[in-house]
Design a protein around this motif. Structure first.
Motif, mmCIF file in Angstrom:
data_model
loop_
_atom_site.group_PDB
_atom_site.id
_atom_site.type_symbol
_atom_site.label_atom_id
_atom_site.label_comp_id
_atom_site.label_asym_id
_atom_site.label_seq_id
_atom_site.Cartn_x
_atom_site.Cartn_y
_atom_site.Cartn_z
ATOM 1 N N SER A 59 78.097 69.111 -79.414
ATOM 2 C CA SER A 59 77.184 69.778 -79.197
ATOM 3 C C SER A 59 77.094 70.800 -77.902
ATOM 4 C CB SER A 59 75.618 69.067 -78.975
ATOM 5 O OG SER A 59 75.420 68.189 -80.027
ATOM 6 N N ASP A 60 77.801 70.647 -76.994
ATOM 7 C CA ASP A 60 78.003 71.467 -75.837
ATOM 8 C C ASP A 60 78.779 72.626 -76.061
ATOM 9 O OD1 ASP A 60 80.412 70.210 -76.083
ATOM 10 O OD2 ASP A 60 80.741 69.887 -74.012
ATOM 11 N N THR A 62 79.249 73.609 -79.817
ATOM 12 C CA THR A 62 78.519 74.096 -80.830
ATOM 13 C C THR A 62 77.002 74.903 -80.831
ATOM 14 O OG1 THR A 62 77.409 71.973 -81.519
ATOM 15 C CG2 THR A 62 79.537 72.632 -82.485
ATOM 16 N N SER A 63 76.343 74.573 -79.674
ATOM 17 C CA SER A 63 75.295 75.055 -79.073
ATOM 18 C C SER A 63 75.473 76.647 -78.942
ATOM 19 C CB SER A 63 74.722 74.495 -77.985
ATOM 20 O OG SER A 63 75.551 74.494 -76.895
ATOM 21 N N ASP A 64 76.731 76.786 -78.046
ATOM 22 C CA ASP A 64 76.988 78.329 -77.896
ATOM 23 C C ASP A 64 77.587 79.005 -78.946
ATOM 24 O OD1 ASP A 64 76.351 78.202 -75.033
ATOM 25 O OD2 ASP A 64 78.381 77.140 -74.668
ATOM 26 N N THR A 67 74.464 80.536 -81.125
ATOM 27 C CA THR A 67 74.097 81.694 -80.446
ATOM 28 C C THR A 67 75.022 83.066 -80.856
ATOM 29 O OG1 THR A 67 75.294 81.828 -78.379
ATOM 30 C CG2 THR A 67 73.293 80.457 -78.832
ATOM 31 N N GLU A 89 71.289 70.363 -80.397
ATOM 32 C CA GLU A 89 71.856 71.685 -80.212
ATOM 33 C C GLU A 89 71.074 72.490 -79.198
ATOM 34 O OE1 GLU A 89 74.818 72.352 -81.249
ATOM 35 O OE2 GLU A 89 75.206 71.072 -83.098
ATOM 36 N N LEU A 90 69.831 72.396 -79.297
ATOM 37 C CA LEU A 90 68.969 73.144 -78.352
ATOM 38 C C LEU A 90 68.845 72.561 -76.721
ATOM 39 C CD1 LEU A 90 65.840 73.570 -80.576
ATOM 40 C CD2 LEU A 90 68.050 75.149 -80.529
ATOM 41 N N GLU A 92 71.185 71.645 -75.252
ATOM 42 C CA GLU A 92 72.499 72.280 -74.568
ATOM 43 C C GLU A 92 72.344 73.701 -74.070
ATOM 44 O OE1 GLU A 92 74.806 70.257 -73.476
ATOM 45 O OE2 GLU A 92 74.288 68.481 -74.554
ATOM 46 N N LEU A 93 71.317 74.292 -74.677
ATOM 47 C CA LEU A 93 71.296 75.749 -74.300
ATOM 48 C C LEU A 93 70.219 76.330 -73.307
ATOM 49 C CD1 LEU A 93 71.139 76.944 -77.969
ATOM 50 C CD2 LEU A 93 72.936 77.342 -76.584
ATOM 51 N N ALA A 98 67.564 79.045 -76.827
ATOM 52 C CA ALA A 98 67.124 77.877 -77.484
ATOM 53 C C ALA A 98 65.735 78.570 -78.157
ATOM 54 C CB ALA A 98 66.571 76.763 -76.701
#
Length: 451
Positions: A59-60, A62-64, A67, A89-90, A92-93, A98
């Motif tokens: 997730s660290d 895929t979160s980026d 975007t 995911e959110l 980590e943003l 987010a």
């Protein structure tokens, strides 16, 4: 660092690894690839393959990636994820990114996702950002920042900064607030490091700080940050409380979107569309201006029809119609493009009359130069009579001056009426100057040639 290059072979290899579900090899292949480049890869995959990758990677990362994806691809992926998976995911943003993603979710999904967020303070900040208009500084800002109270001493300040900095990706500035959270100024890191730990922040902070209101338009924020070369700018609410900050990466996106919109408007496309949009969406964006262009052509044809008697005596006049239309359109677009650019960066100052006078003189200079060249070409190339050449030359100068004045006046007028002046650099100016150019041309010819 070797620039990433997306190839058909790489896409084919990834698709095959996904089909064979070789997760270890797939993870290894993508491990050292930047998240923006992975987003570029995912944009080339189908929805199921894209979702597979997002679920596979951490997730660290895929979160980026989310975007950076095209909106339609991101929407499809999010539609294949559960509320808990989206919340992961959110978490980590940064709050601004987010909030942007949450804002794209179906209404029935938003509450479920927010409730799944582990960091409740993070969830609160996201909800707070969602209340702002997306076309405002509030909708653009992030809540992550480092702020200190003016009544703290340096030792307390450093301790608080360490705790706050854990949630901030980049510390651009240290903002100073009072007990009511109102922005007072900024703190120099050098002053912080070279001052006694017992010194109070109010004795060393810098009161001069640029900021924007939550209701400010993103375009205006971009102008301020560009003018003062800011990497970040604080955002205050209606009573001056510090509520967030906007960083340069967000402003780059604003500038890019505005440039794309202005480019499309200048090309006669009335809506924000992309090449992959449906035929219906593309038609809606293009057809209105094509219709205006057609009506302009019909108008020019009507004017020519009125003066058709002249073609019996002076048939050579027909040959110079394209000259008048092309010159008028080009001059009008040149003038309007410069004015629109000046309006965009606030470099146009003073009264409109001064600007029109300058364009009048410039139009005369350019018109006389082109008319002189035309006289030489028409005499030796077309073998036209002196009177006809003189008539076309006078008409050419008049058309150029008229087009320059219209190209200057229209965008300024539209801007004062709150209408995007970029619309004036497209078919609007070209069509209007084409029609007026023909009218001016034949009106002058009728007077001077007496037909």
């Amino acid at each position: 660092m070797i620039p990433f290059k997306l190839t058909d072979d790489l896409i084919a290899e990834i698709e095959q690894l996904i089909e064979d579900q070789k997760d270890t090899e797939l993870s290894s292949l993508l491990e050292d690839i930047h998240y923006a480049d992975i987003a570029e890869i995912i944009n080339e995959l189908n929805d199921d393959e894209a979702t597979y990758l997002i679920k596979l990677l951490d997730s660290d990362k895929t979160s980026d990636i989310l975007t950076e994806l095209d909106e339609d691809i991101r929407e499809a992926i999010l539609g294949n994820l559960s509320a808990k998976e989206i919340a992961e995911e959110l978490d980590e943003l940064d709050t601004d990114d987010a909030a942007d993603i949450v804002g794209e979710l179906p209404k029935d999904m938003v509450q479920r996702v927010i409730s799944e967020l582990e960091d409740k303070e993070h969830a609160k900040d996201i909800v707070d950002l969602l209340r702002y208009d997306e076309n405002s500084a509030g909708g653009l800002m992030a809540k992550e920042l480092v702020k200190v109270n003016e009544n703290w001493n340096v030792l307390t300040c450093v301790k608080e900064m360490r705790a706050q900095a854990e949630n901030v990706t980049r510390v651009h500035s240290i903002y100073v607030v009072d007990d009511e959270e109102k922005l007072k100024g900024r703190l120099s890191l050098k002053d912080l490091l070279t001052t006694s730990t017992k010194t109070h922040i109010k004795d060393i902070y810098i009161p001069k700080v640029d900021y924007v209101n939550v209701n400010e338009k993103p375009e205006e924020v971009a102008k301020i940050m560009s003018k003062y070369d800011l990497e970040a700018i604080p955002v205050v609410d209606e009573i001056g409380r510090l509520v967030g900050r906007i960083t340069i990466d967000d402003i780059v996106d604003v500038i890019k979107e505005e440039a794309e919109k202005d480019y499309q408007m200048a090309a006669g496309i009335s809506q924000d569309v992309e090449a992959d949009d449906s035929i219906w969406e593309l038609t809606k964006a293009r057809l209105p201006w094509l219709f205006i262009g057609m009506m302009g052509g019909i108008g020019a044809a009507s004017i020519i029809n009125v003066f058709q008697g002249a073609f019996v005596t002076f048939p050579i006049l027909l040959a110079f119609i394209p000259l008048m239309q092309a010159t008028a359109g080009n001059v009008g677009v040149q003038s309007s493009a410069i004015v629109v650019q000046g309006l965009a960066n606030d470099s146009i100052k003073g009264e409109i009359w001064g600007r029109l006078l300058k364009e009048l003189i410039l139009g005369l200079v350019n018109g006389l130069a082109l008319a002189f060249i035309f006289l030489l070409i028409s005499h030796f190339g077309f073998k036209t009579s002196y009177m006809v050449s003189f008539t076309v030359g006078i008409a050419l100068v008049t058309v150029i001056v008229n087009a320059a004045l219209i190209g200057t006046f229209v965008p300024i007028f539209l801007n004062k009426r709150g209408i995007d002046p970029a619309i004036a650099t497209g078919p609007f100016i070209t069509t209007s100057n084409d029609v007026l150019g023909i009218l001016i041309y034949f009106s002058i010819a009728k007077v001077l040639l007496n037909f």
